[in-house]
Structures are given as C-alpha cells and as structure tokens.
Design an enzyme around this catalytic site. Structure first.
Site, mmCIF file in Angstrom:
data_model
loop_
_atom_site.group_PDB
_atom_site.id
_atom_site.type_symbol
_atom_site.label_atom_id
_atom_site.label_comp_id
_atom_site.label_asym_id
_atom_site.label_seq_id
_atom_site.Cartn_x
_atom_site.Cartn_y
_atom_site.Cartn_z
ATOM 1 C CE1 TYR A 1 39.617 36.988 38.525
ATOM 2 C CE2 TYR A 1 38.654 36.393 36.405
ATOM 3 C CZ TYR A 1 39.325 37.301 37.195
ATOM 4 O OH TYR A 1 39.713 38.503 36.673
ATOM 5 C CB CYS B 1 46.294 39.751 39.942
ATOM 6 S SG CYS B 1 46.616 41.460 39.526
ATOM 7 C CG HIS B 2 49.414 39.924 34.596
ATOM 8 N ND1 HIS B 2 50.280 40.235 35.628
ATOM 9 C CD2 HIS B 2 50.121 39.127 33.751
ATOM 10 C CE1 HIS B 2 51.457 39.663 35.403
ATOM 11 N NE2 HIS B 2 51.373 38.980 34.277
ATOM 12 C CG ASN C 1 48.005 42.202 43.334
ATOM 13 O OD1 ASN C 1 48.710 42.374 44.336
ATOM 14 N ND2 ASN C 1 48.456 41.699 42.191
ATOM 15 C CD GLU D 1 53.491 37.133 32.000
ATOM 16 O OE1 GLU D 1 52.927 36.024 32.071
ATOM 17 O OE2 GLU D 1 53.605 37.919 32.957
#
Lengths: 228, 165
Positions: free
Chosen positions: A167, A198-199, A190, A225
C-alpha cells in the site's frame, strides 16, 4: 378486541378487497381467468422480445448500461458497461441486484441485461482465468471513481502480472507517499476489481491484506498469477 | 434512499402483462410489434418518469397508443375486401379450442369495449386508470367493460365450460 370488533374489521377488509358489486365480480372473474389463459405470455417469447428490445435500445443509443454475468474461479462476476466502456465488475458478495440498483441511481436507470456489449470483456476475463492473458485491453469508464481514488486506480496496472506492491509503495506511485490509508480505501472501493488489479496490493509486512471480494478471492487471483 | 429500479426489473415485472394486453387488443400477429414499440418508447422516457408513478398503468397507456399506431399502419397496408367472413382468430396449435373462441369473440368486440376489458381484467387497472387511458369518465369505462363482458358471455356461452386439464 371483541368478536364483534374482529368481525367488523374483517368485513371492512373484504369490502376493500372486493369493492365492486359482487354479481359483476363473480361473472367477470371467471371470464378474466379464461382471458388470462387465452393470452399466455410464455417465458421463451418474452425472452425473445427482451433481446429484440435490447438490440433496438442499443441501436437507438438509449442503452445507458448493459450487463451480464460470467462464471469464474472467484464466483459469479457481474460485468456492466456504458457506451464508453466497462464501468463495473462486481463480486457476488457485493449483491448483484444492489450493484445494479446503485448503477441505476448513479449512472442511469436505462439498464438491460444485454450480453452483446460485454462480449470482449467476458472473453478477456475467460482468457485471464485460464492463465492465457496477462493484461486487459478493454475500454474502461472510470466515472464511478473520482479524485485521489481514481489516481490510485490509474496507477495499479503498473504493478505487473504476478507481482505485488505494498500500500505504501502505491501511495508513492500515486504521488502522495503519506496517503497509505487512502490507497487502502481506493482499493476497497475499486469499481473494476480483477480488471484493475487492486488484488496485487498487499501489506508491507508481506501479509495479504483485505480485499473487496474476500480473502479467498484475493488468494485465488494471486496464486493464479504466480502459477502462470 | 431508494431510487428508480433498473429498466430490466420493469421488463421482468410487467412484460408478460403488457404482452397479454397487446394480444387481447390486437391479436397475436401484431402484438409483438406493439410490445416492442411500447417498451422502447417507455425506456426512452423512463428517466423522466416521476418516482411515485404507477409503472404498470404508464406502460399500458404507452402500449395503448402503440396499438393504435400498429392498427392504423395495418389498415393502410390492407387491401379492402368486399366482405370479411366473421370467422375471427385462428386457434392455437392444439385445435379449435375454447381459447380460440374467446379470443375470436374478444376480437369482434368494438375497440372501446375490448380495450376496457383488457385494461381492467387483464392488466388489473382500476376504472379511473382505464378512463384516463381511454378518455371519458370512470363510469363510462366501467360500462364499456361491462358491455364487453356481457357480449363475451353471449358468444362464449355456458360460463364454466372448460374442464380443468
């Protein structure tokens, strides 16, 4: 309450329910039932008329918001798009009905289920969840986010696929290094999760941190991912 | 704060009723066109509809106007015949059923009676709303519906003829 009072109240309710002369109602009620049976509206026919309406609304430029849902490893996702682009991706936990109602109030109530406009978005999400797509190439409508939150969202795609950022570092990217908490709020609100990543924003101590789609969804996306 | 529903919810809630009304007033062939025109016009105007409006009465009003347009367009297209047989509407696939009879009987009603019957008995609108759509008083609308029902009963004799399937 006495029996008399109860009876009087019941009579009033009945009179309100059947205001017309009883003779007329009995005669006509039967015919009305037959009429309703005579002119049925089968769901299939209504579905066809609905799709014809959606196509005509799109053609006439009055389909302000089109939506559809897609199944995904993180549950059913609602996708909504204006003529400008994708405006909303919503998790089931947000309540799809509530999300559509909010869109009706903030954007326009001219909303229809119209999968056509969301074909590209659905395809790219399918490719992403299959591990074949690393970035989204879709027009976005960021109207639902303003000010610093929007600035934060516009920087999130800079965190590459399979990577994470804290963050604090996103606050730095967005030009306000001290606004760490505001970055958290921007991620939590979001309007385009998954597509605007945002993840990929996690806590400085390495822990995952919260997610608007729930911690399980965040874990699924990050491991997807990492594996691809 | 509760705002206006998404138009999708309006179609889901009232689409079937408006389709029934269009079929009753126009017959099956032109009903789809009237329904489509009505909902497209309604969707255009929807953002300006007052939040406390009676959505169903509003939709039936629009469908009424579109049905008139469709009827006029059909009349312009039609080639006039010397005599039109009084056979009425063809029944659905399952044969010459009572449904076909009652639909045919309804088709033969004068337009005002047919509309009053459809808007009151199929759409469930009170006579004040029916009168607002047709013009005239609520009493006149009630009489038109009553006359229509009386005529339907004469050409659809025996009342409860159908046995439940």
């Amino acid at each position: 309450m006495s029996t008399d009072e109860l009876a009087r109240e019941l009579a009033r309710d009945l009179a309100r329910t059947f205001p017309a002369a009883p003779g007329e109602n009995e005669l006509a009620g039967e015919l009305a039932r037959d009429l309703a049976r005579t002119f049925p509206a089968a769901p299939g026919e209504l579905g066809r008329l609905h799709d014809r309406l959606a196509a005509a609304a799109e053609r006439d430029g009055i389909l302000d918001v089109a939506y559809r849902t897609v199944d995904s490893p993180v549950g059913s996702l609602l996708l909504a798009a204006t003529e400008q682009g994708l405006i909303r991706v919503a998790y089931a936990s947000e309540g799809h009905e509530a999300v559509l109602q909010a869109l009706a109030m903030r954007i326009s109530p001219r909303i229809l289920h119209a999968p056509g406009r969301l074909e590209a978005a659905a395809r790219e999400l399918g490719e992403y969840f299959a591990g074949h797509r690393r970035r989204f190439d879709l027009p976005l409508d960021l109207r639902l986010s303003a000010g610093f939150r929007r600035t934060v969202l516009s920087h999130l795609p800079e965190i590459g696929y399979g990577r994470t950022a804290s963050y604090a570092s996103v606050a730095e990217l967005a030009g306000r290094p001290k606004a760490v908490r505001a970055v958290g709020t921007a991620c939590a609100t979001n309007p385009l999760p998954v597509v605007v990543p945002c993840h990929r924003v996690v806590r400085s101590d390495g822990r995952m941190g919260g997610y608007l789609g729930g911690p399980d969804a965040k874990r699924i996306l990050l491991s997807l991912e990492a594996a691809a | 704060m509760t705002g206006k529903q998404p138009f999708e919810a309006v179609v889901a809630a009232h689409g079937a009723t408006v389709l029934r009304v269009c079929r009753a007033v126009l017959g099956p062939a032109d009903a789809d066109d009237a329904w489509s025109e009505a909902f497209l016009a309604a969707m255009k105007a929807y953002p300006g509809l007052p939040p406390d409006a009676n959505v169903e009465a509003w939709l039936v009003t629009i469908a009424h106007r579109k049905a008139i347009d469709v009827t006029r367009a059909a009349a312009r297209r039609a080639v006039p015949f010397a005599e039109i047989p009084d056979a009425g509407v063809t029944a659905d696939d399952d044969g010459a059923s009572l449904d076909g009879d009652i639909a045919a009987a309804l088709t033969r009603l004068p337009a005002r009676q047919k509309q009053a019957v459809a808007y009151h008995y199929l759409a469930g609108l009170p006579y004040t709303d029916v009168a607002a759509i047709l013009g005239g008083t609520a009493d006149a609308a009630r009489r038109a519906a009553a006359d229509g029902i009386a005529k339907l009963r004469r050409s659809y004799p025996g009342g409860r003829v159908r046995s439940e399937r």
